[in-house]
Design a protein around this motif. Structure first.
Motif, PDB file in Angstrom:
ATOM      1  N   VAL A 408     -44.268  24.802  -7.267  1.00 24.85           N
ATOM      2  CA  VAL A 408     -44.601  23.820  -8.312  1.00 24.85           C
ATOM      3  C   VAL A 408     -45.676  22.868  -7.795  1.00 24.85           C
ATOM      4  O   VAL A 408     -45.556  22.317  -6.705  1.00 24.85           O
ATOM      5  CB  VAL A 408     -43.352  23.028  -8.741  1.00 24.85           C
ATOM      6  N   GLN A 420     -39.012  14.144 -24.953  1.00 21.28           N
ATOM      7  CA  GLN A 420     -38.944  15.573 -24.680  1.00 21.28           C
ATOM      8  C   GLN A 420     -40.069  16.346 -25.349  1.00 21.28           C
ATOM      9  O   GLN A 420     -40.737  17.170 -24.731  1.00 21.28           O
ATOM     10  CB  GLN A 420     -37.581  16.118 -25.107  1.00 21.28           C
ATOM     11  N   LEU A 424     -42.917  18.565 -23.395  1.00 24.30           N
ATOM     12  CA  LEU A 424     -43.088  20.008 -23.587  1.00 24.30           C
ATOM     13  C   LEU A 424     -44.526  20.347 -23.980  1.00 24.30           C
ATOM     14  O   LEU A 424     -45.124  21.309 -23.476  1.00 24.30           O
ATOM     15  CB  LEU A 424     -42.091  20.495 -24.652  1.00 24.30           C
ATOM     16  N   VAL A 437     -46.224  24.206 -13.273  1.00 24.76           N
ATOM     17  CA  VAL A 437     -45.665  22.957 -13.802  1.00 24.76           C
ATOM     18  C   VAL A 437     -44.181  23.100 -14.101  1.00 24.76           C
ATOM     19  O   VAL A 437     -43.731  24.135 -14.573  1.00 24.76           O
ATOM     20  CB  VAL A 437     -46.392  22.563 -15.108  1.00 24.76           C
ATOM     21  N   GLU A 438     -43.456  22.032 -13.844  1.00 20.62           N
ATOM     22  CA  GLU A 438     -42.037  22.000 -14.129  1.00 20.62           C
ATOM     23  C   GLU A 438     -41.706  20.684 -14.818  1.00 20.62           C
ATOM     24  O   GLU A 438     -42.401  19.687 -14.640  1.00 20.62           O
ATOM     25  CB  GLU A 438     -41.278  22.089 -12.802  1.00 20.62           C
ATOM     26  N   GLN A 439     -40.614  20.696 -15.580  1.00 16.94           N
ATOM     27  CA  GLN A 439     -40.111  19.455 -16.174  1.00 16.94           C
ATOM     28  C   GLN A 439     -38.587  19.538 -16.177  1.00 16.94           C
ATOM     29  O   GLN A 439     -38.019  20.583 -15.876  1.00 16.94           O
ATOM     30  CB  GLN A 439     -40.635  19.303 -17.604  1.00 16.94           C
ATOM     31  N   TYR A 441     -34.900  19.857 -17.861  1.00 17.66           N
ATOM     32  CA  TYR A 441     -34.351  20.452 -19.072  1.00 17.66           C
ATOM     33  C   TYR A 441     -33.398  19.498 -19.780  1.00 17.66           C
ATOM     34  O   TYR A 441     -32.642  19.909 -20.633  1.00 17.66           O
ATOM     35  CB  TYR A 441     -33.616  21.752 -18.745  1.00 17.66           C
ATOM     36  N   LYS A 442     -33.410  18.223 -19.366  1.00 17.87           N
ATOM     37  CA  LYS A 442     -32.608  17.235 -20.084  1.00 17.87           C
ATOM     38  C   LYS A 442     -33.530  16.476 -21.022  1.00 17.87           C
ATOM     39  O   LYS A 442     -34.694  16.208 -20.700  1.00 17.87           O
ATOM     40  CB  LYS A 442     -31.950  16.267 -19.097  1.00 17.87           C
ATOM     41  N   LYS A 443     -32.984  16.114 -22.177  1.00 20.38           N
ATOM     42  CA  LYS A 443     -33.828  15.436 -23.163  1.00 20.38           C
ATOM     43  C   LYS A 443     -34.291  14.075 -22.657  1.00 20.38           C
ATOM     44  O   LYS A 443     -35.429  13.690 -22.858  1.00 20.38           O
ATOM     45  CB  LYS A 443     -33.064  15.247 -24.482  1.00 20.38           C
TER      46      LYS A 443
ATOM     47  N   ARG B  93     -43.642  31.876 -10.738  1.00 18.66           N
ATOM     48  CA  ARG B  93     -43.925  30.726  -9.864  1.00 18.66           C
ATOM     49  C   ARG B  93     -44.543  29.585 -10.634  1.00 18.66           C
ATOM     50  O   ARG B  93     -44.316  28.417 -10.332  1.00 18.66           O
ATOM     51  CB  ARG B  93     -44.862  31.158  -8.732  1.00 18.66           C
ATOM     52  N   ARG B  94     -45.356  29.915 -11.640  1.00 17.23           N
ATOM     53  CA  ARG B  94     -45.971  28.874 -12.451  1.00 17.23           C
ATOM     54  C   ARG B  94     -44.899  28.026 -13.129  1.00 17.23           C
ATOM     55  O   ARG B  94     -45.124  26.869 -13.448  1.00 17.23           O
ATOM     56  CB  ARG B  94     -46.905  29.502 -13.495  1.00 17.23           C
ATOM     57  N   LYS B 156     -33.145  27.900 -10.772  1.00 16.88           N
ATOM     58  CA  LYS B 156     -34.054  28.709 -11.598  1.00 16.88           C
ATOM     59  C   LYS B 156     -34.592  29.762 -10.652  1.00 16.88           C
ATOM     60  O   LYS B 156     -35.297  29.420  -9.705  1.00 16.88           O
ATOM     61  CB  LYS B 156     -35.165  27.811 -12.150  1.00 16.88           C
ATOM     62  N   TYR B 190     -27.667  22.008 -19.239  1.00 17.48           N
ATOM     63  CA  TYR B 190     -28.843  21.290 -19.722  1.00 17.48           C
ATOM     64  C   TYR B 190     -28.756  21.044 -21.220  1.00 17.48           C
ATOM     65  O   TYR B 190     -27.822  21.503 -21.877  1.00 17.48           O
ATOM     66  CB  TYR B 190     -30.111  22.091 -19.391  1.00 17.48           C
ATOM     67  N   ASP B 191     -29.777  20.392 -21.757  1.00 17.02           N
ATOM     68  CA  ASP B 191     -29.764  20.140 -23.189  1.00 17.02           C
ATOM     69  C   ASP B 191     -30.197  21.388 -23.963  1.00 17.02           C
ATOM     70  O   ASP B 191     -30.964  22.209 -23.460  1.00 17.02           O
ATOM     71  CB  ASP B 191     -30.644  18.915 -23.513  1.00 17.02           C
ATOM     72  N   LEU B 194     -33.781  23.932 -24.368  1.00 16.18           N
ATOM     73  CA  LEU B 194     -34.918  23.675 -23.478  1.00 16.18           C
ATOM     74  C   LEU B 194     -35.085  24.800 -22.463  1.00 16.18           C
ATOM     75  O   LEU B 194     -36.205  25.292 -22.286  1.00 16.18           O
ATOM     76  CB  LEU B 194     -34.767  22.301 -22.807  1.00 16.18           C
TER      77      LEU B 194
END
Lengths: 508, 508
Positions: A408, A420, A424, A437-439, A441-443, B93-94, B156, B190-191, B194
């Motif tokens: 990442v 959120q 996204l 890129v990562e984010q 997964y919680k709102k 990986r992205r 993940k 998670y939510d 997502l």
């Protein structure tokens, strides 16, 4: 069912009701957690009662483990392994090797008669109607089968794959029943010692690129070993068994090996002494000159040829710039029967991991598979990747630098709740630009949790969204190492990040 | 031994003597070849006589083949496979995935009860004293076992490895008993939707990067399927079997599927018709709005929730820039029992290869392994790499461009005899400079053979050594594509080659 178990099942049922009721009443979380913990502890007791036998109930029916002598590879282990294998593959490719793959199992007959006593370590598959199959024991025999089956008379290939041996694993020493092999072989009818020196060069480049410290590549020649035995007066039907005694000299002192030769294998004391005088020698060209002048060896069938071959090998090694790594070691014997010429073994100096590469010439193996007995001369080396992995893992465990398990580059975080959708959208923009890129997964993740995640995972850059910044069409970009932040226009963000990431790449 | 065989063995012995004699006399090569050919033909007859039973003689004892349903991968196939896998891994990986590996075999109990009827396709290992083992059938169950065993509650990860199924292979259709799976999964609490939308994005990026043409990602939700069955009046114990009938709609027309439901599974005609009216619909948001207004569905336990989930998924897909690839397809059912939420399947438009990716949410699987039944919610996709490989292989077979199986950049050739030492020295110089270099393993190869090798293998640059050039301290550098040659000073050679190779890289 025992009384104790019946009682327990009742208790679980009641406690389950308690939990469900509290949940449906949306009771206080800590209260629910407390009751859930009691429920789990009751269920754990049930698991204990059921034991390994189990009665078909959910969960805990059997010991949760991998098969004996096998293991999972965690992301950390895989990251280290892949970094080692990448370096090795780079060298194989530098020397023009292709790669192939073969099935994990072979017809049982393919493996029969190739491994001597070790055949008992082969894993067989159950007869479920059909062919008799075994798991591959190494990559060399499948390679020979591949060449014969496809009538390939020359190829330079590498093959990295797992092999299987029902050994009694010493897992603390890094020995497993399922483990990687990593082979480089050159098949074809070529001029003497040219493929051999390329294999040597491959081993040297690999061990240097892995920075494992000082190492020596010991070499010997089967023809020279046979000549020693002949000169010592050993009868030719004893060559193999005496050879396997000599093979033990890297682990046992001469006196013990001699005892085995004389007491167990019935060799005369003089013959054993004669062998001992030869095999305890090692060196370079000067040793070969001495051997060439040795009267006993010069009268043997294979001695003069073997010495000439080793001389030519050293000559080429000199030209290839790798002679300083080579030592002719007359005690080197290599266990496998199928070697017919030069043999090698690389060891780390001052380390106790055993050999980290080994191999040799085997001109007869492919012919064992060809219906017409057609031979394809081969020479190859196997890199001891499992041992190398354990050295690298131990070094990583000691080292201060964190091993990253992901790639990442940028984390998209939000400073307030309910952003959120905006996160996204921004992730998609950056993914489209091929940025990793990562984010969350919680709102509505907490900003501190997001920053902490990046520090732990070694993500270098964070883009932070906030309501105020959204209105102004900007984002905050944060350098994780220095914690410095700056505002960047959204329209300029992709270019900005590319420059940052390129700069970071150049630093490392 | 039969008389015919005894006679043949004699003939072989005599013919062998003839060959040896000619060789020892250094007879004319064509004469020797002729006699060798006769010898080989005799040996081939022996092989025929021995047949598959064999009698322990050398070679030809058994059919030279890989086990049924398995195959070797040639250098060409490996090159194509690796280029496909490299692109896939880049996308994984992205999106920040780590990788793990698990053993090729598991305790038999780990696989028991996970695959329903397909359990009969599991390969078992022979009982050689010890544990009962089976080869892995997929990567999902080992992943769940890994999470439970190591008490991992979020990860993940991707996993690319071979799995094993004793199916009747239709190898012409690219189906094998040993084949690759390539899985990407997100585990953790998670939510909603997502993680699901990230899996979708991963599939879209992969299929686009592989340039496989137009594709659609069909989605459905288990809750919506259950709601349809409930609305149609199917009793809940029939949901699964009716679901597996619906699953056949991608291959069979509705009339046939209906027949199965009514005649084989005893559903009423009205119930079947009601199901048929639902499952033949597909679309986007407008479909979901229609379903939300459907009176039958709105009264069911799971319908409204399922529709809401799909709406949220489409909303996120829109933000992630991939909604144009999605179609809600109410006939999508997916065979596996363990799905609990959203399910996906990607198909190429107008191609007949079946689905190229598939997956869904499975929240109950990990709990089956945890001793306390602790759940870890998971969602994942499996990329149908075997089908993708066959598409890519077919394209390569049709295409005009040669697939390179090596990475050789420079070939060191010699124009005259006996320049082996000089060639080796030059190779070492270039290897030291990390250039991928190859030379002939013959001492005095023909110049034409060397040039031809480079043209066939796609090696771009040749450095040619000649006696005259050696004296003058220069070499000839030849561009294989244009056949243009120029003289370069040896001291400037490494820099010259680096520039050339960089320029070639930029061109391609």
């Amino acid at each position: 069912m025992t009384d104790a178990k019946a009682k327990l099942l009742d208790d679980i049922k009641i406690q389950g009701e308690v939990v469900r009721k509290l949940k449906s009443q949306k009771a206080d979380k800590s209260q629910i957690d407390n009751e859930v913990a009691q429920l789990l502890s009751l269920k754990a007791k049930l698991t204990e009662i059921d034991g390994e036998a189990g009665d078909g109930a959910q969960g805990g029916k059997f010991t949760l483990k991998t098969p004996k002598g096998s293991r999972d590879y965690s992301p950390m282990q895989m990251a280290l392994r892949n970094s080692v294998l990448d370096k090795i593959i780079k060298v194989f490719r530098r020397h023009g090797a292709e790669t192939i793959d073969t099935p994990v199992f072979e017809l049982k007959e393919v493996l029969t008669g190739k491994y001597g006593e070790d055949s008992k370590l082969i894993y067989d598959l159950k007869d479920q109607g059909g062919e008799n199959l075994s798991l591959r024991y190494d990559l060399t025999v499948p390679f020979a089968r591949y060449l014969a089956m496809n009538k390939i008379s020359n190829i330079k290939r590498y093959h990295i794959a797992k092999v299987y041996r029902r050994d009694n694993p010493a897992m603390t020493k890094g020995r497993y029943r399922e483990f990687y092999q990593c082979d480089f072989d050159i098949a074809g009818q070529y001029d003497p010692m040219l493929p051999e020196v390329e294999c040597l060069r491959v081993v040297v480049e690999i061990l240097n690129s892995l920075e494992l410290g000082k190492f020596v590549v010991k070499v010997n020649h089967r023809a020279l070993l046979d000549a020693i035995f002949e000169a010592a007066g050993v009868s030719s039907n004893m060559f193999r068994t005496i050879c396997s005694s000599v093979d033990k000299l890297d682990k046992s002192p001469w006196e013990e090996v001699k005892k085995e030769m004389v007491n167990e294998k019935g060799l005369s004391d003089e013959a054993a002494e004669a062998i001992g005088n030869y095999v305890r020698q090692s060196g370079g060209t000067e040793l070969l000159d001495r051997l060439a002048a040795d009267e006993g060896l010069s009268k043997t069938k294979t001695g003069p040829g073997g010495i000439e071959s080793l001389k030519l090998f050293l000559h080429y090694a000199e030209l290839a710039g790798v002679s300083s790594y080579v030592s002719v070691d007359m005690s080197l014997a290599r266990g496998l029967d199928y070697y017919t010429g030069l043999i090698y073994e690389a060891v780390l100096v001052g380390a106790e991991v055993g050999s980290v590469a080994g191999g040799g010439r085997y001109d007869g193996l492919v012919g064992m598979f060809d219906p017409k007995g057609k031979q394809v001369p081969c020479v190859g080396v196997s890199i001891g990747v499992e041992r190398i992995f354990s050295v690298v893992e131990a070094r990583a465990a000691k080292g201060s630098e964190k091993v990253r398990t992901t790639h990442v580059q940028v984390y998209v975080a939000s400073a307030q709740k309910n952003l959120q959708d905006e996160r996204l959208k921004l992730c998609a923009l950056l993914w489209d630009a091929q940025i990793n890129v990562e984010q969350s997964y919680k709102k509505s993740p907490k900003i501190l949790a997001q920053l902490q995640h990046c520090e732990e995972q070694g993500v270098p850059v964070i883009v932070i969204l906030g309501e105020d910044e959204l209105k102004r069409g900007v984002v905050k970009v944060r350098d994780v190492a220095t914690r410095a932040e700056e505002e960047v226009d959204r329209s300029a963000l992709v270019d900005h990040l590319r420059q940052r990431l390129a700069a970071l790449q150049n630093e490392s």
